[in-house]
Enzyme design. Structure first.
Site, mmCIF file in Angstrom:
data_model
loop_
_atom_site.group_PDB
_atom_site.id
_atom_site.type_symbol
_atom_site.label_atom_id
_atom_site.label_comp_id
_atom_site.label_asym_id
_atom_site.label_seq_id
_atom_site.Cartn_x
_atom_site.Cartn_y
_atom_site.Cartn_z
ATOM 1 N N GLY A 136 33.189 40.684 47.387
ATOM 2 C CA GLY A 136 32.447 41.337 46.307
ATOM 3 C C GLY A 136 32.825 40.758 44.968
ATOM 4 O O GLY A 136 33.782 39.987 44.846
ATOM 5 N N CYS A 137 32.060 41.133 43.966
ATOM 6 C CA CYS A 137 32.293 40.544 42.651
ATOM 7 C C CYS A 137 33.238 41.430 41.848
ATOM 8 O O CYS A 137 32.837 42.065 40.894
ATOM 9 C CB CYS A 137 30.981 40.320 41.908
ATOM 10 S SG CYS A 137 29.845 41.700 41.964
ATOM 11 N N VAL A 138 34.458 41.524 42.277
ATOM 12 C CA VAL A 138 35.444 42.284 41.508
ATOM 13 C C VAL A 138 36.312 41.344 40.684
ATOM 14 O O VAL A 138 36.460 40.202 41.030
ATOM 15 C CB VAL A 138 36.346 43.160 42.413
ATOM 16 C CG1 VAL A 138 35.650 44.447 42.755
ATOM 17 C CG2 VAL A 138 36.774 42.427 43.649
#
Lengths: 105, 376
Positions: free
Chosen positions: A103-105
């Site tokens: 994910g785009c964390v």
């Protein structure tokens, strides 16, 4: 695959610098990984975050949600960015020897 | 495939580049933006940019992002920084000059004022940190990307509008400053957009577009000025059409006098917009609305927000109580939302009454009667 050198031993990392085999992680590896993240010295606060992430990962097999990390360690997100300039996912998780979070964390 | 040339093929933009009227293509061509990417998109009927993402730049937790390029031979990627705008979109000439200098020095010489209210400057990853330092010196800062609190947009407010019920830019500035960390450090399950509208006309479409918005409202009745009504009539104002226009049938005409039926009036703005002799009531505050979104993702798709509190008074320009509520709701949502669940989907799942109960707020009858139709 790229490697980092820890006390004469080569440890494999992926293209983003995350450790390839989380089982090979130890304190010396953490220090070497921290240097790749621009953290020259691991303070007590750094270790608090790293140990929390490490224990959570060993227990559940994934990285915790960012909000959980903040609540459990007592640090604000801003403080975590101060400790690890790349942030909780790319910085702190890397130093704690976790695989790259999705994910785009 | 369109031919690749070092000089961009401008034939597809010819009409957009010529002529006396404003032209985005001319502005693009004057900057260092690769016009070939635009013409490439025109040639194939779809943009030459692919889906983007948030990138990790040390020292910049939010405010930086990229769009992927489908033609890496023209441009590798489009990296940009997003600047938190002053509320209401008010920018002085000096600030614009500082922005222009930054865009020229560190970017591609192009500034984009987005429909979402932010300001974007296209640049490269290497130039981001020096540009942000320069922007900070100019009193500006970046943020509003990723799963964080997006910039708090507002309408122009009483600085220019004659029907603004509350000082919307002042409230947006207060919230923006109080929740600055939330805008710059992404720690939420999903993005959350906010807006402050000065009156129920809601020119910024806060109720539909924003996850979490505040709309200026009045609680008493609209005020009719008999003298001005007479003047309006003499100037050709159509009283019957005005009575017909009221969506709640709350206007009653008796000869030349006009009365407003208190039990019918919705406190919308229709008569006020149509007739200068009718002005909004004096008892003013904000309606608190949550759950609006245009996004098609998520189980609900696009939706209008729920009115959670129809009237919150504002006294002596003290916004702290509204700020407390704003923060408490965000915490509640962030603690209970599923991963990537926007406020609207969350509210539809748990129910607005559950939220009110958790926050210790008494439900008002209006929100049950028609939770989405009538925010006034």
């Amino acid at each position: 695959m790229p490697t980092i050198n820890v006390g004469g031993v080569e440890i494999e990392v992926d293209e983003d610098g995350f450790i390839a085999d989380p089982n090979l992680w130890n304190e010396a590896v953490a220090k070497a990984l921290a240097e790749t993240e621009g953290v020259s010295e691991l303070t007590e606060d750094h270790w608090k975050v790293v140990n929390y992430l490490r224990n959570y990962y060993l227990q559940f097999g994934i990285a915790p949600m960012i909000r959980k990390l903040c609540k459990e360690t007592g640090f604000s997100l801003k403080q975590i960015y101060d400790l690890f300039p790349s942030g909780p996912a790319k910085g702190a998780c890397k130093v704690a020897g976790l695989p790259k979070p999705t994910g785009c964390v | 495939m369109a031919k690749l040339a070092s000089e961009p093929d401008r034939s597809l933009c010819t009409r957009l580049l010529a002529g006396p009227s404003p032209s985005h293509a001319r502005e693009l061509a004057q900057s260092r933006y690769p016009l070939a990417m635009y013409t490439e998109g025109l040639a194939h009927g779809k943009p030459a940019y692919g889906h983007g993402g948030y990138i990790s730049i040390p020292e910049l937790p939010a405010g930086v992002a990229i769009r992927k390029s489908c033609r890496p031979d023209i441009i590798e990627e489009s990296a940009y920084i997003r600047i938190l705008p002053p509320a209401g979109g008010w920018l002085g000439a000096d600030t614009l000059e500082r922005l222009a200098d930054c865009a020229d020095k560190y970017g591609k010489g192009l500034v984009h004022f987005t429909t979402g209210g932010t300001i974007e400057i296209y640049t490269t990853r290497e130039q981001m940190v020096p540009m942000v330092k320069e922007l900070n010196r100019a009193g500006l800062d970046v943020g509003s990307t990723g799963d964080d609190l997006r910039c708090i947009t507002s309408c122009c407010g009483p600085a220019r509008c004659d029907v603004a019920l509350i000082d919307a830019p002042a409230l947006a500035t207060y919230l923006g400053r109080r929740f600055m960390d939330e805008q710059q450090f992404p720690g939420y399950p999903q993005k959350v957009k906010s807006g402050v509208a000065g009156c129920p006309n809601d020119c910024i479409r806060a109720m539909m577009e924003k996850d979490h918005s505040l709309v200026g409202v009045y609680r008493d009745l609209p005020v009719v000025n008999e003298k001005r009504l007479m003047a309006w009539r003499e100037a050709g104002g159509d009283l019957d059409a005005l009575v017909q226009a009221c969506p709640a049938q709350a206007l009653h005409r008796d000869g030349e006098t006009l009365t407003i039926l208190a039990d019918r009036c919705w406190r919308c703005m229709v008569c006020i917009n149509r007739c200068p002799a009718i002005r909004p009531g004096k008892e003013r505050g904000v309606a608190w609305i949550a759950g609006g979104k245009y996004g098609h993702r998520g189980p609900q798709g696009p939706m209008v927000g729920y009115v959670l509190i129809p009237f919150l008074p504002i006294t002596n320009e003290d916004y702290s109580a509204i700020g407390d509520l704003f923060g408490a709701f965000l915490e509640l949502w962030a603690d209970h939302a599923r991963k990537k669940e926007r406020v609207g989907d969350f509210l539809a799942r748990v129910g607005p009454l559950w939220v009110l109960k958790q926050l210790g707020i008494e439900a008002q009858p209006q929100i049950l009667l028609s939770p989405k139709r009538n925010g006034y």
